[in-house]
Design an enzyme around this catalytic site. Structure first.
Site, short mmCIF file in Angstrom:
data_model
loop_
_atom_site.label_atom_id
_atom_site.label_comp_id
_atom_site.label_asym_id
_atom_site.label_seq_id
_atom_site.Cartn_x
_atom_site.Cartn_y
_atom_site.Cartn_z
N LYS A 44 34.33 46.65 38.17
CA LYS A 44 34.10 45.54 37.24
C LYS A 44 32.71 45.73 36.62
CE LYS A 44 34.53 40.56 36.80
NZ LYS A 44 33.40 40.40 35.87
N LEU A 45 32.68 45.91 35.32
CA LEU A 45 31.44 46.28 34.64
C LEU A 45 30.63 45.04 34.25
CD1 LEU A 45 32.94 49.07 32.37
CD2 LEU A 45 31.54 49.39 34.40
N ARG A 50 32.93 41.60 27.38
CA ARG A 50 34.32 41.95 27.05
C ARG A 50 34.44 42.11 25.54
NH1 ARG A 50 39.06 40.57 29.87
NH2 ARG A 50 40.79 41.80 29.04
N GLU A 105 35.06 46.96 27.83
CA GLU A 105 33.79 46.31 28.13
C GLU A 105 32.67 47.06 27.43
OE1 GLU A 105 32.13 43.13 30.76
OE2 GLU A 105 34.17 43.71 30.22
N PHE A 154 39.54 50.13 28.86
CA PHE A 154 40.48 50.14 29.98
C PHE A 154 41.90 49.77 29.58
CE2 PHE A 154 37.80 46.25 30.45
CZ PHE A 154 38.72 45.31 30.04
N GLU A 172 29.01 44.81 39.57
CA GLU A 172 29.62 43.50 39.48
C GLU A 172 30.70 43.26 40.53
OE1 GLU A 172 29.88 40.58 36.64
OE2 GLU A 172 28.02 40.96 37.69
N LYS A 221 44.47 46.08 39.84
CA LYS A 221 45.51 45.90 38.83
C LYS A 221 46.85 46.47 39.30
CE LYS A 221 42.39 45.94 34.82
NZ LYS A 221 42.09 46.55 33.51
N LYS A 250 40.29 39.99 40.58
CA LYS A 250 38.92 40.49 40.74
C LYS A 250 38.45 40.31 42.17
CE LYS A 250 37.01 36.29 38.59
NZ LYS A 250 36.22 35.81 37.44
N LYS A 286 34.85 40.36 44.01
CA LYS A 286 33.40 40.40 43.83
C LYS A 286 32.71 40.17 45.16
CE LYS A 286 31.69 38.66 40.05
NZ LYS A 286 31.31 37.70 38.97
#
Length: 925
Positions: free
Chosen positions: A289-290, A294, A347, A387, A447, A452, A469, A471
């Protein structure tokens, strides 16, 4: 958008037959009824029906308003919707007005003394002590003050269209000079209730208990679908004004050059196993996760359009054609020659080409502007990481599976290194693989992850389990559990208004961190904790601390708390509390990260309350020394976990290590000489010096964050960017990507962290030495620093330790003739008569060393003393030891003997330095 552009783009837009409703009708017939219904568990319909549920009442209120609008005004509801759904209106610029700025404008409009109770309440709106009601809800606080001095006591005559025109002017205004007259007009022509809702519209925080989807569904069956593919409130109102008109299926998909609402990732599951189950038990993909923005890219073969997640257009930054912009100009080789049109989802991040690494999100806009001005410069640049592909050569791909879309993406797009790249993914099947990848991103301060499902379709403006996600803040397996003392508090807002919703925690200074003149108890700000508290937690805290909180006056805070930023007082709390009246909280965190916002120089990333430690006293909480020790233990634990994983792979039994809570036990005193993790109580050694720490230290093993903390605690300034100060010392000990880039550029020296530690130990800035202090040197530096050591690599400027001296001696080649001559001269009568020279100060001493201390032994012998190999020597005068434990062992061995002194090795060193035999009492252990 000009009137001509509107007429061209919307030729069939509806026209109203009458003037819009008065603005006050919005709050009387819509906002207030919805807000009142939001509070109820059971609803009462507009006609008195008591069998309606709240959501049915909500829909009834909205339906009635829309029906009235169509009947009394016409089919163009856009003027009303841009106020009702103000956060979805992309056609109006931002106002650049937040609560405090609005408060200052109202103080001037109403001509209130800003130091009065009402003036202070508007500006310091979160503070419940300056006003007893509605703390945390700025709009209601404004209402309480405006109703005391209204210009109107009844609703005004401004129409919705007039309010829109005034808001357009307010958004276009720059600064107080242009915005103040507009606010004065609103104040003169609106009652207190109207102004309250106007302020909420300006803040884009309506919270009436109905989402945009509820309003869209009431307006037209296809309104929500059209908004998802267009992000245009205007288009929803003007294309779908007729309820009988229905969109065709092929018009519900995304279209080229029209911003859509992207799919979002679902929030983290309770544990990794649930995340794996949500993937259906089949292979899933793991993506990093960058930390960027977005962005969707539209390209029709000639022109580009760039849109953010919130439908803000950035074409002016990233480029409209392949000859301009921070990204578009570099896409000449990015697309397959068969690509005629394409939409990419990805991103936008900032990349440092020198360090070859991602830079924090906050620098993105600046990097884009700099790249536009200097396209091929070596400064920070935007990088578009793609992506997903959602449109190709006239065909919408949202209904295809992710794996099929990925294949299309890889055939259509080629990487343009460090400009436009396809974001990589890792196939996986188990929770353990997610954990492994998460450890990697935590180590790089990233991040988090996005998990997926490869067979999933793309769902516009939706969160579902096909994207989840992960995190660090959601994890329970990582991070430290810390007992921290609360030293300050921050007033909350919204639902947590009127209470202290978050707290400032500090680390108590101990040992050598306390300086002369400091109070006996002193804290450095360390972190801000606001997550994990329940209503009962807040009640318990309020009960235990009632009456002990004191207001923090800017620039006049308590002397026992030190914030970062000097007079700027970063992260200044609203109130503070004496330590003995405070409480200890157990905090869970994902990791420690560097921060200039806290006095320690580092803080916790994603801190969350785990427990309120009512059983802990204030002085048992974490200290500076506790924390630095904990960091070293964490590094060792990580290595142990890696070994444990290897054992598990070998199917050996896994031993679970008990979780330790730091800060609960007493802190042992430091023994012996200061270690590199201590800071001496002298004038800041690195004052006037700046540093960029590029890696941790290999020997002694010290984390990067700890090195930075040492430097900052001794007056040095830390930078996180190599270009911020061209004179900054670059500190590094590993051949990382960043360090390799600096070496390749060959424009800066790189100094090993050992130089920092030795400078602190010797208490002055040491000259550089080859090998020991320099990882990489420019030719001129390499030549210069050769003069700082002798032919045997012995330093001219510092004391050498035993191990280093052994290496120097091993490298020496001295002839037997010189050696015997030295002994002869040493013991000659002529030299002995010169007793004042340091070479003879130990001539009456017989010394025993229970452990191997090469350098002190040489000093004793050089200065005329004798070294005994045993304790049984009759003429023994001294035993020289390293520390307390060595002294105790020595005393046990010689309990029956008469031993004049058991002293520290510092007696030898300091006597030689002073050129006289010092009193042993100062060095007795």
């Amino acid at each position: 958008m000009s009137e001509d552009e509107i007429a061209t783009k919307f030729p069939n837009r509806p026209q109203n037959h009458s003037e819009t409703l008065k603005f006050h009708e919005l709050y009387l017939t819509l906002f207030d009824p919805l807000a009142e219904n939001k509070k109820k568990k059971t609803g009462i319909g507009l006609r008195g029906r008591k069998d309606l549920k709240p959501h049915e009442v909500r829909r009834q209120i909205i339906d009635n308003f829309i029906a009235r609008w169509r009947n009394e005004v016409g089919n163009d509801i856009f003027p009303a919707f841009r106020l009702i759904l103000c956060d979805k209106d992309r056609d109006r610029n931002v106002y650049n007005l937040k609560e405090q700025k609005i408060g200052k404008l109202l103080v001037k409009v109403m001509k209130i003394d800003r130091k009065s109770e009402d003036g202070s309440a508007l500006i310091h709106w979160k503070n419940p002590r300056s006003w007893q009601k509605n703390a945390g809800d700025f709009a209601l606080r404004c209402y309480d003050i405006i109703k005391k001095r209204p210009m109107r006591t009844t609703p005004g005559d401004l129409t919705i269209s007039q309010v829109n025109a005034m808001l357009d002017r307010l958004a276009q205004g720059s600064g107080e000079e242009q915005q103040l007259p507009i606010m004065e007009q609103f104040y003169n022509e609106m009652c207190a209730e109207e102004l309250t809702w106007l302020i909420r519209i300006i803040l884009r925080a309506m919270k009436v208990g109905a989402t945009e989807k509820t309003f869209f569904d009431a307006w037209h069956p296809d309104a929500d679908a059209l908004y998802n593919v267009s992000s245009s409130l205007r288009r929803v109102c003007w294309d779908l004004w007729d309820p009988n008109f229905r969109l065709q299926d092929d018009t519900k998909g995304i279209t080229l050059m029209s911003c859509f609402q992207p799919q979002l990732a679902q929030f983290q599951k309770k544990n990794m196993e649930d995340t794996v189950k949500a993937m259906g038990g089949t292979e899933f993909w793991i993506e990093e996760k960058l930390d960027g923005e977005r962005m969707q890219m539209h390209f029709d073969g000639r022109n580009f359009e760039w849109w953010s997640r919130k439908a803000k257009e950035y074409t002016h930054l990233y480029g409209e054609t392949q000859t301009e912009g921070a990204i578009a100009r570099f896409t000449g080789s990015a697309f397959n020659r068969n690509v005629k049109s394409i939409i990419l989802d990805g991103e936008m991040i900032t990349w440092d080409p020198v360090m070859d690494t991602i830079v924090g999100f906050g620098t993105l806009k600046t990097a884009a502007i700099e790249t536009n001005n200097n396209p091929h410069g070596q400064g920070h640049r935007p990088l578009f990481r793609v992506f997903d592909i959602l449109y190709l050569n006239g065909k919408c791909l949202v209904d295809y599976s992710l794996s099929d879309r990925r294949k299309a993406l890889e055939r259509a797009v080629k990487d343009v290194p460090r400009r436009l790249e396809i974001h990589p993914y890792t196939p996986a099947n188990t929770a353990r693989e997610i954990e492994s990848e998460l450890r990697k991103v935590i180590a790089s301060a990233s991040e988090g992850l996005v998990i997926k499902k490869p067979e999933s379709a793309y769902r516009l403006n939706d969160r579902n389990d096909s994207w989840i996600k992960v995190k660090p803040e959601y994890m329970t397996e990582f991070g430290e559990s810390l007992d921290l003392l609360v030293i300050g508090g921050y007033w909350g807002q919204g639902s947590r208004g009127n209470i202290l919703a978050s707290y400032l925690c500090g680390l108590r200074l101990d040992g050598n961190y306390l300086k002369p003149g400091d109070p006996k108890v002193k804290y450095w700000s360390f972190c801000k904790v606001g997550g994990g508290f329940t209503a009962n937690d807040y009640k318990l805290i309020e009960h235990n601390t009632h009456g002990h909180w004191k207001d923090w006056a800017p620039g006049k805070g308590p002397d026992f708390i030190e914030l970062a930023g000097g007079p700027r007082e970063y992260e200044r709390p609203n109130v503070w509390i004496p330590p003995e009246k405070s409480f200890v909280i157990e905090v869970k965190a994902a990791q420690v990260s560097n921060s200039d916002q806290f006095r320690t120089g580092f803080t916790l990333r994603f801190p969350r309350l785990k427990n309120i430690r009512s059983d802990k006293s204030w002085d048992s909480a974490l200290t500076i020394s506790d924390f630095l020790r904990l960091k070293n233990e964490a590094v060792e634990a990580e290595e142990e976990k890696k070994l444990e994983l290897e054992i598990r792979k070998g199917r050996a039994k896994r031993i679970k290590k008990e979780l330790k809570v730091a800060g609960g036990d007493a802190v042992p005193e430091f023994v012996g000489e200061p270690t590199p993790t201590q800071v001496d109580d002298v004038k800041p050694l690195f004052e006037g010096h700046s540093f960029f720490v590029m890696s941790d230290s290999i020997s002694p093993k010290t984390p990067k964050a700890e090195i930075e903390a040492l430097i900052k605690a001794n007056g040095g300034k830390i930078y996180q960017n190599i270009r911020e100060d061209p004179k900054a010392h670059l500190i590094g000990d590993r051949n990382t990507v960043k360090i390799a880039a600096v070496k390749k550029a060959n424009q800066r020296d790189i100094i090993r962290p050992h130089w920092v530690f030795d400078c602190l130990q010797h208490r002055y800035i040491l000259p550089l030495e080859p090998d020991r202090y320099v990882l990489h040197a420019l030719p001129e530096t390499a030549e210069e620093i050769q003069h700082n050591i002798d032919e045997f690599a012995d330093s001219y400027a510092r004391n050498v330790e035993v191990d280093e001296l052994k290496q120097i001696l091993d490298g020496m080649t001295v002839s037997d003739e010189k050696s015997s001559l030295s002994q002869e001269v040493m013991h000659s009568e002529e030299i002995k008569e010169m007793g004042e020279l340091p070479g003879l100060i130990f001539r009456d001493s017989m010394v025993y060393f229970p452990t191997d201390m090469c350098l002190p032994k040489i000093m004793v012998e050089f200065a005329g003393g004798k070294v005994s190999e045993t304790l049984e020597e009759d003429t023994l005068t001294h035993i020289v030891v390293h520390g307390v434990e060595d002294a105790e062992r020595a005393r046990k061995k010689v309990a029956e003997c008469k031993i004049p002194r058991v002293v520290s090795e510092m007696w030898v060193r300091e006597s030689v330095k002073a050129k006289t035999l010092l009193d042993e009492d100062r060095f007795v252990i």
